[in-house]
Design an enzyme around this catalytic site. Sequence first.
Site, short mmCIF file in Angstrom:
data_model
loop_
_atom_site.label_atom_id
_atom_site.label_comp_id
_atom_site.label_asym_id
_atom_site.label_seq_id
_atom_site.Cartn_x
_atom_site.Cartn_y
_atom_site.Cartn_z
N SER A 17 0.81 -1.23 0.00
CA SER A 17 0.00 0.00 0.00
C SER A 17 0.84 1.27 0.00
CB SER A 17 -0.95 0.01 1.20
OG SER A 17 -0.23 0.15 2.41
N LYS A 26 0.88 4.49 6.99
CA LYS A 26 0.38 5.32 5.88
C LYS A 26 1.02 6.70 5.99
CE LYS A 26 -2.77 2.10 4.85
NZ LYS A 26 -2.74 1.27 3.62
#
Length: 274
Positions: free
Chosen positions: A42, A115
């Site tokens: 990701s 993230k």
Amino acid sequence: MSESNGFLGGIVETIKTVVWALLIAGVFRTIFFQPFWIPSGSMKDTLLIGDFLFVNKMAYGYSYASCPSIPFLGIGADDFCGFLEGDNERLFGSDPERGDVAVFRHPVTGVDFIKRVIGLPGDRIQMVDGLLYINDEPVEVEQVEDFVEPWTRQGPQGIPPRCSNGAVGEGAACVKERFIETLPNGRAHSILNITDSSGDNTGVFTVPEGHFFFMGDNRDNSTDSRVPQAARGVGFVPREDLVGRADRIMFSSAGRSMFAFWTWRSDRYFKAIE
């Protein structure tokens, strides 16, 4: 003193040195840093599956999510700082900056995620045709050379990469479009595009006070704040769920096991995370 006593004394001193070294390393690991393996794609190409890093817990202070833990004794962060849970505050705390790559505990499942911080409290965040808008202004993006990797199953879970050039065979070139995205504070980083996806067009997200909006750099392959928690996404992340900031990759392995030394990526050792 006899030679045997001297020999035994040397062994004892060596054992004491090793024990103290392990204790000091344990203090560093539990209080100041937390090891983290990258399990998914990701955050490509900033972080690759198999990258190993230490999360700087001191960057944002301490909460129930980041307080010291002693895993081999079954003692978790909650046991030390569980009394802090629910008040959304931190000890010695400071907020992340836009563009930081950070580890946080999922507000519902408790699983650790990594993230990039995109939205700060009060920000308006939206995606329009794959372009990020912050406070109703589009961010600056510049297309650069494609990100190309061989198609092969990656990491212990054998995760196959997704490619913008369609389905390709084992070992073939898996291509993703790459852009440099520059945030309003001047922080620039790489992002990838694979295809048109639901995350390319969203409504406006207004970040609540004491919360943050996170996105993955591999935009079409990231479960992040664009998906609400009710839909099994991340949603807004409370301040108390921050674990720490990721600053530098220490080690990296492209194989299914870290012991497969022929898959080690020495060019990524000690690489700064931008």
